[in-house]
Design a protein around this motif. Structure first.
Motif, PDB file in Angstrom:
ATOM      1  N   ASN A 160     -20.711 -23.589   7.075  1.00  0.00           N
ATOM      2  CA  ASN A 160     -19.930 -22.351   7.086  1.00  0.00           C
ATOM      3  C   ASN A 160     -18.885 -22.266   5.983  1.00  0.00           C
ATOM      4  O   ASN A 160     -18.242 -21.226   5.821  1.00  0.00           O
ATOM      5  CB  ASN A 160     -19.263 -22.121   8.461  1.00  0.00           C
ATOM      6  N   LEU A 161     -18.747 -23.329   5.193  1.00  0.00           N
ATOM      7  CA  LEU A 161     -17.790 -23.242   4.090  1.00  0.00           C
ATOM      8  C   LEU A 161     -18.341 -22.357   2.964  1.00  0.00           C
ATOM      9  O   LEU A 161     -17.588 -21.835   2.155  1.00  0.00           O
ATOM     10  CB  LEU A 161     -17.395 -24.636   3.595  1.00  0.00           C
ATOM     11  N   ASN A 162     -19.668 -22.123   2.982  1.00  0.00           N
ATOM     12  CA  ASN A 162     -20.253 -21.151   2.056  1.00  0.00           C
ATOM     13  C   ASN A 162     -19.798 -19.732   2.393  1.00  0.00           C
ATOM     14  O   ASN A 162     -19.936 -18.829   1.581  1.00  0.00           O
ATOM     15  CB  ASN A 162     -21.787 -21.235   2.071  1.00  0.00           C
ATOM     16  N   LEU A 163     -19.247 -19.545   3.595  1.00  0.00           N
ATOM     17  CA  LEU A 163     -18.784 -18.206   4.006  1.00  0.00           C
ATOM     18  C   LEU A 163     -17.271 -18.040   3.843  1.00  0.00           C
ATOM     19  O   LEU A 163     -16.674 -17.134   4.446  1.00  0.00           O
ATOM     20  CB  LEU A 163     -19.181 -17.922   5.453  1.00  0.00           C
ATOM     21  N   LEU A 164     -16.665 -18.918   3.058  1.00  0.00           N
ATOM     22  CA  LEU A 164     -15.221 -18.761   2.817  1.00  0.00           C
ATOM     23  C   LEU A 164     -14.952 -17.352   2.294  1.00  0.00           C
ATOM     24  O   LEU A 164     -15.747 -16.794   1.535  1.00  0.00           O
ATOM     25  CB  LEU A 164     -14.742 -19.783   1.769  1.00  0.00           C
ATOM     26  N   GLY A 165     -13.819 -16.818   2.683  1.00  0.00           N
ATOM     27  CA  GLY A 165     -13.480 -15.445   2.282  1.00  0.00           C
ATOM     28  C   GLY A 165     -13.842 -14.468   3.381  1.00  0.00           C
ATOM     29  O   GLY A 165     -13.087 -13.556   3.702  1.00  0.00           O
ATOM     30  N   LEU A 166     -15.017 -14.724   3.989  1.00  0.00           N
ATOM     31  CA  LEU A 166     -15.507 -13.855   5.068  1.00  0.00           C
ATOM     32  C   LEU A 166     -15.073 -14.410   6.421  1.00  0.00           C
ATOM     33  O   LEU A 166     -14.648 -13.680   7.316  1.00  0.00           O
ATOM     34  CB  LEU A 166     -17.038 -13.798   4.993  1.00  0.00           C
ATOM     35  N   ARG A 167     -15.169 -15.728   6.567  1.00  0.00           N
ATOM     36  CA  ARG A 167     -14.923 -16.354   7.887  1.00  0.00           C
ATOM     37  C   ARG A 167     -13.427 -16.543   8.131  1.00  0.00           C
ATOM     38  O   ARG A 167     -12.727 -17.145   7.331  1.00  0.00           O
ATOM     39  CB  ARG A 167     -15.669 -17.683   8.023  1.00  0.00           C
ATOM     40  N   GLU A 168     -12.974 -16.025   9.245  1.00  0.00           N
ATOM     41  CA  GLU A 168     -11.606 -16.226   9.717  1.00  0.00           C
ATOM     42  C   GLU A 168     -10.588 -16.377   8.574  1.00  0.00           C
ATOM     43  O   GLU A 168      -9.958 -17.435   8.446  1.00  0.00           O
ATOM     44  CB  GLU A 168     -11.572 -17.453  10.632  1.00  0.00           C
ATOM     45  N   PRO A 169     -10.428 -15.305   7.775  1.00  0.00           N
ATOM     46  CA  PRO A 169      -9.552 -15.441   6.598  1.00  0.00           C
ATOM     47  C   PRO A 169      -8.113 -15.808   6.951  1.00  0.00           C
ATOM     48  O   PRO A 169      -7.407 -16.401   6.136  1.00  0.00           O
ATOM     49  CB  PRO A 169      -9.613 -14.057   5.927  1.00  0.00           C
TER      50      PRO A 169
END
Ligand code: DQA
Length: 145
Positions: free
Chosen positions: A10-19
Motif C-alpha cells: 500500500n505504500l504505492n498508494l501514498l498520496g491517496l491513502r489516509e493522507p
C-alpha cells in the motif's frame, strides 16, 4: 556503497491513502526524495516496492552479496511477518526500519515489529525524512567498518 530500499504493501498508494497519516505526497515523490537523499549521502540505491510478502522475502534474499545494507518499511507486514524477519536474519545485512507514521502512538496491533527485531535502528514518525536518516545512518555504519 549500495543500499536496497524496500517498501511494503500500500505504500504505492501514498498520496491517496489516509493522507492525514501518511501525507499528500505520492510514491513517485518518495522515489525522487530517496534518489536525492542517496545523492546527498554519496551512496547508490535501488528501490523496490511490493504488496506481496513472498516478493519482499525474495528481494531480501536476492540482496545478499549484491547490496551493502537494507532500508525497509515493511508497512503492514511489519506487524505480522516472521518470514520477513527470518529473511533479514538469514542474509544478515545491516538493516534499518522506517515508518512514515509513529506506529508507537497508533493502534496496539502496530506496536509489535517483527522486522524491527533484525534491524539496527528504527526511524518512525518523520515522514519521508525517516528514509533520509536511515540512509545516512547506514552510510555512517558501513563506512566505519
Ligand atoms: C507504516 C505503518 C504501518 O503500521 C502501516 O501498516 C503501513 C505504513 C508507516 O510507514 O507508517 O502501511 O509502515
Amino acid at each position: 556503497m549500495k543500499l536496497l530500499i524496500i517498501n511494503g504493501p500500500n505504500l504505492n498508494l501514498l498520496g491517496l491513502r489516509e493522507p492525514e497519516i501518511y501525507g499528500k505526497q505520492d510514491y513517485a515523490a518518495l522515489l525522487d526524495f530517496l534518489q536525492a537523499s542517496a545523492e546527498e549521502a554519496g551512496v547508490e540505491i535501488e528501490c523496490f516496492q511490493s504488496n506481496h510478502e513472498g516478493a519482499i522475502v525474495d528481494a531480501i534474499q536476492a540482496a545478499y552479496g549484491v547490496f551493502d545494507g537494507i532500508v525497509i518499511n515493511p508497512a503492514a507486514y511489519t506487524h505480522t511477518s516472521v518470514a520477513i524477519l527470518d529473511a533479514l536474519k538469514a542474509v544478515a545485512l545491516p538493516a534499518v526500519e522506517v515508518h512514515l507514521s509513529d506506529v508507537s502512538l497508533r493502534e496496539d496491533f502496530r506496536r509489535i515489529s517483527y522486522a524491527g527485531m533484525a534491524c539496527q535502528k528504527t526511524f518512525m514518525g518523520l515522514g519521508f525524512e525517516g528514509y533520509r536518516q536511515a540512509i545516512l545512518f547506514l552510510k555512517d555504519r558501513l563506512s566505519s567498518r
